[in-house]
Scaffold this motif. Structure first.
Motif, short mmCIF file in Angstrom:
data_model
loop_
_atom_site.label_atom_id
_atom_site.label_comp_id
_atom_site.label_asym_id
_atom_site.label_seq_id
_atom_site.Cartn_x
_atom_site.Cartn_y
_atom_site.Cartn_z
N UNK A 157 46.23 41.67 34.52
CA UNK A 157 46.19 42.11 35.91
C UNK A 157 46.19 43.63 35.94
N UNK A 158 45.04 44.28 36.17
CA UNK A 158 45.01 45.76 36.22
C UNK A 158 45.93 46.26 37.32
N UNK A 159 46.42 47.49 37.20
CA UNK A 159 47.27 48.08 38.25
C UNK A 159 46.57 47.99 39.60
N UNK A 160 47.29 47.48 40.60
CA UNK A 160 46.69 47.27 41.91
C UNK A 160 46.75 48.53 42.76
N UNK A 161 45.86 48.57 43.73
CA UNK A 161 45.84 49.68 44.68
C UNK A 161 46.96 49.47 45.69
N UNK A 212 35.01 39.52 43.05
CA UNK A 212 33.73 39.73 42.38
C UNK A 212 33.95 40.05 40.92
N UNK A 213 32.90 39.94 40.14
CA UNK A 213 32.98 40.34 38.74
C UNK A 213 33.66 39.28 37.88
N UNK A 214 34.04 39.71 36.69
CA UNK A 214 34.64 38.81 35.72
C UNK A 214 36.16 38.89 35.76
N UNK A 215 36.80 37.91 35.15
CA UNK A 215 38.26 37.87 35.07
C UNK A 215 38.75 38.97 34.13
N UNK A 216 39.62 39.88 34.61
CA UNK A 216 40.14 40.92 33.72
C UNK A 216 40.91 40.32 32.55
N UNK A 217 40.69 40.88 31.37
CA UNK A 217 41.34 40.39 30.16
C UNK A 217 41.65 41.55 29.22
N UNK A 218 42.62 41.32 28.36
CA UNK A 218 42.85 42.17 27.19
C UNK A 218 42.33 41.39 26.00
N UNK A 219 41.44 42.00 25.23
CA UNK A 219 40.81 41.31 24.11
C UNK A 219 41.04 42.08 22.82
#
Length: 292
Positions: A157-161, A212-219
């Motif tokens: 979950x990237x830092x939210x606005x 929109x876009x892809x599911x955020x991930x750490x890979x």
């Protein structure tokens, strides 16, 4: 690894070598704004009517758009090469400098106000589009470097606005409306572009949940860690990481001035991620396993 010594892309398949439709469109918009700004700014120095200037701008925009799309389509590795280093990714913003200088000079010398408007609009437009081009190019480069499936991946979950982030965008839009209402179209264009850049950056970084876009991930890959956002990806090569530390509720990858920090609110199982990184990172097994 320094920006001047980037990782070499793997043998990219046709999907990686050919620019996607989205990248071609963004390249086209960037080239369109560049060409339209140049020819229109030059035309303002001649005895040309406002209607003719509008036609010149539209023709330049259309011509540059088509040329940009064609260039990105013909050279399938253009985006990959552009995304290889910070210096290359900064290059799309360089053409904004002469337009900015022309805007300041035209205002200072009290030249035709239309020149100030065109130069200002072109400068801020190129900055915004140049940022988008750079981010998409970096994503294509990352895809080429780590082509294949990751060794491990986790939802992120990237830092939210927050409210302050959103409020700033609304304030800039209000300033744009104020400038337009007072007849100061140059100021209106500047504030609109700043607000647009702020919003675009927020969407690209995943700060707003748009769906929109892809599911955020750490890979985790053999050659580095990838932070995948809805529309972009960034790579942290293992050669750049000196230490991996778990401190309180934060996983820190020491990287000189560009440390990578992942909080537990963004990524729940930090311990598992740390262990996977240490298993994969060269000479990382058994090192830096204790919390500071």
């Amino acid at each position: 690894m320094s920006p001047s010594d980037p990782l070499e892309p793997t043998d990219a398949d046709d999907r990686l070598r050919s620019s996607s439709a989205g990248i071609r469109i963004v390249f086209g918009l960037y080239a369109g704004v560049l060409v339209a700004g140049f020819v229109t700014a030059a035309a303002t120095l001649q005895a040309v009517s406002s209607a003719s200037l509008a036609e010149i701008y539209l023709v330049g925009l259309a011509g540059g758009f088509l040329a940009g799309i064609a260039a990105a389509g013909i050279d399938g590795t253009l985006a990959i090469r552009l995304g290889r280093s910070r210096r290359r990714r900064a290059s799309p913003s360089v053409p904004a400098v002469p337009f900015g200088a022309a805007a300041v000079a035209s205002w200072w010398l009290s030249l035709e106000s239309i020149l100030t408007l065109v130069a200002t609009g072109s400068a801020v437009g190129l900055l915004v589009l140049g940022y988008v081009v750079a981010e998409l190019a970096r994503t294509r480069y990352v895809e080429a470097v780590v082509a294949g499936d990751p060794l491990d991946s986790w939802r992120w979950t990237p830092p939210r606005a927050g409210k302050a982030y959103t409020l700033i965008a609304l304030v800039w839009l209000f300033m744009a409306l104020t400038g337009a209402a007072s007849g100061n179209w140059t100021a209106a264009v500047v504030w609109v572009a700043i607000a647009l850049g702020w919003i675009v950056a927020g969407v690209i970084e995943g700060r707003w949940q748009t769906g929109w876009g892809t599911q955020p991930e750490i890979r985790v890959y053999e050659n580095g860690l990838v932070k995948r956002r809805p529309f972009t990806e960034t790579l942290v090569p293992w050669e750049d990481v000196s230490h991996v530390r778990l401190r309180d509720d934060e996983l820190v990858l020491d990287r000189d001035l560009f440390d990578v920090r992942l909080e537990r609110s963004e990524l729940a199982d930090l311990e598992t991620v740390r262990d996977a990184i240490e298993r994969t990172r060269p000479n990382g097994a058994g090192r830096n396993r204790t919390a500071d």
